[in-house]
Design a protein around this motif. Structure first.
Motif, PDB file in Angstrom:
ATOM      1  N   VAL A  82     -54.226  16.475  32.495  1.00 40.46           N
ATOM      2  CA  VAL A  82     -54.035  15.486  33.745  1.00 40.46           C
ATOM      3  C   VAL A  82     -52.470  15.338  33.240  1.00 40.46           C
ATOM      4  O   VAL A  82     -51.942  14.950  34.395  1.00 40.46           O
ATOM      5  N   VAL A  83     -51.913  15.379  32.554  1.00 48.01           N
ATOM      6  CA  VAL A  83     -50.276  14.998  32.437  1.00 48.01           C
ATOM      7  C   VAL A  83     -49.780  15.947  33.133  1.00 48.01           C
ATOM      8  O   VAL A  83     -48.390  16.018  33.769  1.00 48.01           O
ATOM      9  N   PHE A  98     -58.806  14.570  24.829  1.00 43.35           N
ATOM     10  CA  PHE A  98     -58.988  13.884  25.988  1.00 43.35           C
ATOM     11  C   PHE A  98     -59.075  12.352  26.071  1.00 43.35           C
ATOM     12  O   PHE A  98     -59.117  11.948  24.709  1.00 43.35           O
ATOM     13  N   ALA A  99     -59.091  11.499  27.127  1.00 40.96           N
ATOM     14  CA  ALA A  99     -59.614  10.322  26.914  1.00 40.96           C
ATOM     15  C   ALA A  99     -60.622  10.019  28.085  1.00 40.96           C
ATOM     16  O   ALA A  99     -60.049  10.418  28.733  1.00 40.96           O
ATOM     17  N   VAL A 100     -61.558   9.119  27.984  1.00 38.36           N
ATOM     18  CA  VAL A 100     -61.565   8.250  28.907  1.00 38.36           C
ATOM     19  C   VAL A 100     -61.667   6.956  29.494  1.00 38.36           C
ATOM     20  O   VAL A 100     -61.036   6.338  29.039  1.00 38.36           O
ATOM     21  N   ARG A 116     -49.040  10.263  25.406  1.00 40.79           N
ATOM     22  CA  ARG A 116     -48.358  10.081  27.759  1.00 40.79           C
ATOM     23  C   ARG A 116     -48.697   9.898  28.063  1.00 40.79           C
ATOM     24  O   ARG A 116     -48.739   8.791  28.578  1.00 40.79           O
ATOM     25  N   LEU A 117     -50.595   9.956  28.262  1.00 37.07           N
ATOM     26  CA  LEU A 117     -51.238   9.692  29.408  1.00 37.07           C
ATOM     27  C   LEU A 117     -51.957   8.341  28.910  1.00 37.07           C
ATOM     28  O   LEU A 117     -51.482   6.989  28.834  1.00 37.07           O
ATOM     29  N   GLN A 122     -52.316   4.687  34.579  1.00 36.85           N
ATOM     30  CA  GLN A 122     -52.084   4.047  35.802  1.00 36.85           C
ATOM     31  C   GLN A 122     -51.084   4.814  36.605  1.00 36.85           C
ATOM     32  O   GLN A 122     -52.152   5.976  37.357  1.00 36.85           O
ATOM     33  N   GLN A 123     -50.247   5.255  36.134  1.00 34.64           N
ATOM     34  CA  GLN A 123     -48.971   5.673  36.157  1.00 34.64           C
ATOM     35  C   GLN A 123     -49.710   7.301  36.728  1.00 34.64           C
ATOM     36  O   GLN A 123     -49.327   8.172  37.547  1.00 34.64           O
ATOM     37  N   ILE A 124     -49.650   7.829  35.395  1.00 34.60           N
ATOM     38  CA  ILE A 124     -49.851   9.347  35.101  1.00 34.60           C
ATOM     39  C   ILE A 124     -51.189   9.865  35.809  1.00 34.60           C
ATOM     40  O   ILE A 124     -51.534  10.642  36.717  1.00 34.60           O
TER      41      ILE A 124
END
Length: 137
Positions: A82-83, A98-100, A116-117, A122-124
């Motif tokens: 996602v980044v 990962f991130a949930v 970083r995420l 929200q912005q990323i």
């Protein structure tokens, strides 16, 4: 002279390698991300085929939940980092990072990308979703 066992091994090796390449998330249980908050290895005997990949699960309950609604548990944005996506690059995420967020699983390429995420989710996510929409009109 080729021994029968060596020939059998040589014939089976490419098939096994092809099967391993078809494993979604390198065999990580997709339900484990949200349920356990961890990259939980799936069992080789608990498998469901979905979208041409073999999805592995740590329990029958996880497999049943995935089969009932796979889109809920499959990583968002095609499993891309996602980044990287927020920066306009299409890079695969690593199933171990990962991130949930808001009940969706996002994969990342590294621990530093995860950090970083989490610093500005929200912005990323907004930028990544914009890039994703352009890639998949």
């Amino acid at each position: 002279m080729i021994r029968p066992a060596a020939l059998l091994f040589a014939l089976l090796l490419p098939a096994h390698a092809a099967l391993a390449q078809d494993w979604a998330l390198d065999g990580i249980d997709p339900v484990g991300y949200s349920r356990e908050g961890a990259a939980v290895p799936g069992r080789p005997d608990l498998v469901t085929m979905w979208r041409g990949k073999a999805w592995h699960f740590a329990s029958e309950e996880n497999r049943a939940d995935f089969e009932a609604n796979p889109k809920v548990f499959a990583p968002a944005l095609g499993g891309l980092c996602v980044v990287a996506l927020s920066e306009g690059r299409s890079e695969p995420g690593n199933p171990r990072y990962f991130a949930v967020i808001d009940q969706r699983t996002y994969l990342l390429r590294s621990e530093s990308a995860r950090q970083r995420l989490m610093a500005d989710p929200q912005q990323i996510l907004a930028r990544a979703k914009t890039v994703w929409a352009k890639m998949h009109p």
